[in-house]
Design an enzyme around this catalytic site. Structure first.
Site, PDB file in Angstrom:
ATOM      1  N   LYS A  30       0.803  -1.185  -0.173  1.00 45.25           N
ATOM      2  CA  LYS A  30       0.068   0.095   0.024  1.00 45.25           C
ATOM      3  C   LYS A  30       0.877   1.399   0.076  1.00 45.25           C
ATOM      4  O   LYS A  30       1.557   1.673   1.032  1.00 45.25           O
ATOM      5  CB  LYS A  30      -0.839  -0.062   1.240  1.00 45.25           C
ATOM      6  CG  LYS A  30      -1.743   1.280   1.324  1.00 45.25           C
ATOM      7  CD  LYS A  30      -2.902   1.016   2.271  1.00 45.25           C
ATOM      8  CE  LYS A  30      -3.668   2.503   2.453  1.00 45.25           C
ATOM      9  NZ  LYS A  30      -4.839   2.379   3.263  1.00 45.25           N
ATOM     10  N   LYS A  34      -2.289  -1.595  -3.865  1.00 42.93           N
ATOM     11  CA  LYS A  34      -2.801  -0.383  -4.387  1.00 42.93           C
ATOM     12  C   LYS A  34      -1.976   0.778  -4.070  1.00 42.93           C
ATOM     13  O   LYS A  34      -1.126   0.711  -3.339  1.00 42.93           O
ATOM     14  CB  LYS A  34      -4.051  -0.189  -3.361  1.00 42.93           C
ATOM     15  CG  LYS A  34      -3.760   0.316  -1.816  1.00 42.93           C
ATOM     16  CD  LYS A  34      -4.802   0.394  -1.076  1.00 42.93           C
ATOM     17  CE  LYS A  34      -5.289   1.728  -0.918  1.00 42.93           C
ATOM     18  NZ  LYS A  34      -6.288   1.906   0.244  1.00 42.93           N
TER      19      LYS A  34
HETATM   20  C1  PBG Z   1      -7.880   3.237   5.099  1.00 41.25           C
HETATM   21  C2  PBG Z   1      -7.947   3.115   3.925  1.00 41.25           C
HETATM   22  C3  PBG Z   1      -7.668   4.118   2.683  1.00 41.25           C
HETATM   23  C4  PBG Z   1      -8.065   3.523   1.707  1.00 41.25           C
HETATM   24  C5  PBG Z   1      -8.550   2.191   1.756  1.00 41.25           C
HETATM   25  N1  PBG Z   1      -8.487   2.078   3.155  1.00 41.25           N
HETATM   26  C6  PBG Z   1      -7.323   5.542   2.713  1.00 41.25           C
HETATM   27  C7  PBG Z   1      -6.066   5.851   3.263  1.00 41.25           C
HETATM   28  O1  PBG Z   1      -5.150   4.921   3.428  1.00 41.25           O
HETATM   29  O2  PBG Z   1      -5.562   6.992   3.406  1.00 41.25           O
HETATM   30  C8  PBG Z   1      -8.268   4.226   0.395  1.00 41.25           C
HETATM   31  C9  PBG Z   1      -8.896   3.861  -0.980  1.00 41.25           C
HETATM   32  C10 PBG Z   1      -9.424   4.737  -2.007  1.00 41.25           C
HETATM   33  O3  PBG Z   1      -8.861   5.680  -2.147  1.00 41.25           O
HETATM   34  O4  PBG Z   1     -10.261   4.112  -2.712  1.00 41.25           O
HETATM   35  N2  PBG Z   1      -6.717   3.299   5.738  1.00 41.25           N
END
Ligand code: PBG
Length: 329
Positions: free
Chosen positions: A197, A251
């Protein structure tokens, strides 16, 4: 053999030839639809980004009328919490009125075959918008956060979630959560870890919807990965596999095709690409400007993520994509 003996265009000449030899298949069973759930409607917070928020009273109908008929077989749940219920310790997460507990029970009861994945992180519940608890210096405290994530995962498992999906990027959370679940009789609940991530600016619309604004000057770079790096994706993935992950999420999806490909080659575990909110809106908005066709752009990105190595894809376009796929049959 070289041209003119070999002419690759022969294999592209007719649509039946292209279809017969296409290497990538995509069906609604590969898609996961993200779903934001709030307790009450209307919300005090109106999002700019038009991502749908479903209140508990509308959830059953939304599942019955929109999700089940689409052929999409799994949802990923995110909570939308009123600002007044947030605090520095994310206490709302472990409270009995955490909206997702009711949402999970409701879906399990009315649509028992619909797969449920739940995002596990503290940012929707913290007043500061970070994914974990802060220590005295304002940095996210890894090990203190693990305790909360473990308890939160257990609550979601008890409510009936099929998988928990920790998205916080704390070290050791996959193993920690696995231990908590196993010790409490939930060895059958899976863990789909957000493994690679990245600290991406493309989560903007999501943060807007869940109302998770970071304080001025803050970022998530001390826990989410550096976009310049690929090696740490492999290291994270190997750790998550060793700690008991069942599948890994990568992601942002379209911006991590190289990572999907590398992981596919090197790590033996199913991969899930998450086409994040900002990526989705690049498609959605440019189609509104008439620059691309929404259908073509969405489908192209989904196929490319599958081609790169994704088994499944989380996308805000899941229901639309399922409809496009059906009309092609
Ligand atoms: C929570 C989370 C996030 C996303 C998924 N789970 C936001 C972040 O990490 O700031 C992003 C998903 C998206 O932008 O569609 N931690």
């Amino acid at each position: 053999m070289l041209f003119p003996h070999t002419r690759l265009r022969r294999m592209r000449k007719k649509s039946w030839v292209r279809d017969m030899f296409s290497e990538t298949f995509l069906g609604p069973e590969h898609l996961i639809v993200p779903l934001f759930v709030c307790a009450h409607s209307p919300l005090e917070h109106q999002s700019l980004s038009e991502l749908k928020i479903c209140s508990l009273v509308h959830l059953e109908r939304y599942v019955r009328e929109k999700i089940l008929p689409s052929g999409v077989t799994a949802v990923m749940l995110f909570p939308v919490i009123p600002q007044a219920k947030k605090d520095a310790y994310a206490q709302g997460a472990l409270s009995a009125d955490n909206v997702l507990l009711e949402a999970i029970r409701l879906i399990k009861d009315r649509a028992p075959d619909l797969g449920i994945l739940v995002d596990v992180a503290l940012d929707p519940f913290t007043s500061h918008g970070h994914d974990g608890l802060l220590d005295k210096n304002g940095t996210v405290d890894n090990d203190a956060t693990l305790e909360v994530l473990g308890q939160l995962s257990l609550l979601y498992a008890q409510a009936g979630s099929d998988f928990v999906a920790p998205s916080d990027m704390m070290d050791g959370r996959t193993g920690f959560i696995r231990k908590v679940l196993d010790s409490r009789g939930f060895s059958g609940t899976g863990i789909m870890t957000y493994s690679s991530k990245y600290a991406s600016c493309f989560y903007g619309p999501f943060r807007d919807v869940v109302g998770a604004k970071l304080p001025q000057g803050h970022s998530k770079k001390t826990y989410q990965m550096d976009v310049r790096n690929g090696l740490e994706a492999l290291r994270e993935a190997r750790q998550d596999v060793a700690e008991g992950a069942d599948a890994l999420i990568v992601k942002p999806g379209i911006l991590s095709l190289d990572i999907l490909f590398r992981l596919k080659e090197k790590v033996e575990i199913p991969l899930v690409a998450f086409q994040v909110s900002g990526e989705y809106f690049m498609i959605n908005q440019s189609s509104k400007n008439g620059f691309v066709s929404y259908e073509n752009a969405l489908m192209e990105t989904l196929y490319v993520m599958r081609r790169a190595g994704a088994s499944a894809i989380v996308t805000y376009g899941a229901l639309d994509a399922a409809r496009f796929l059906k009309s092609k049959r």
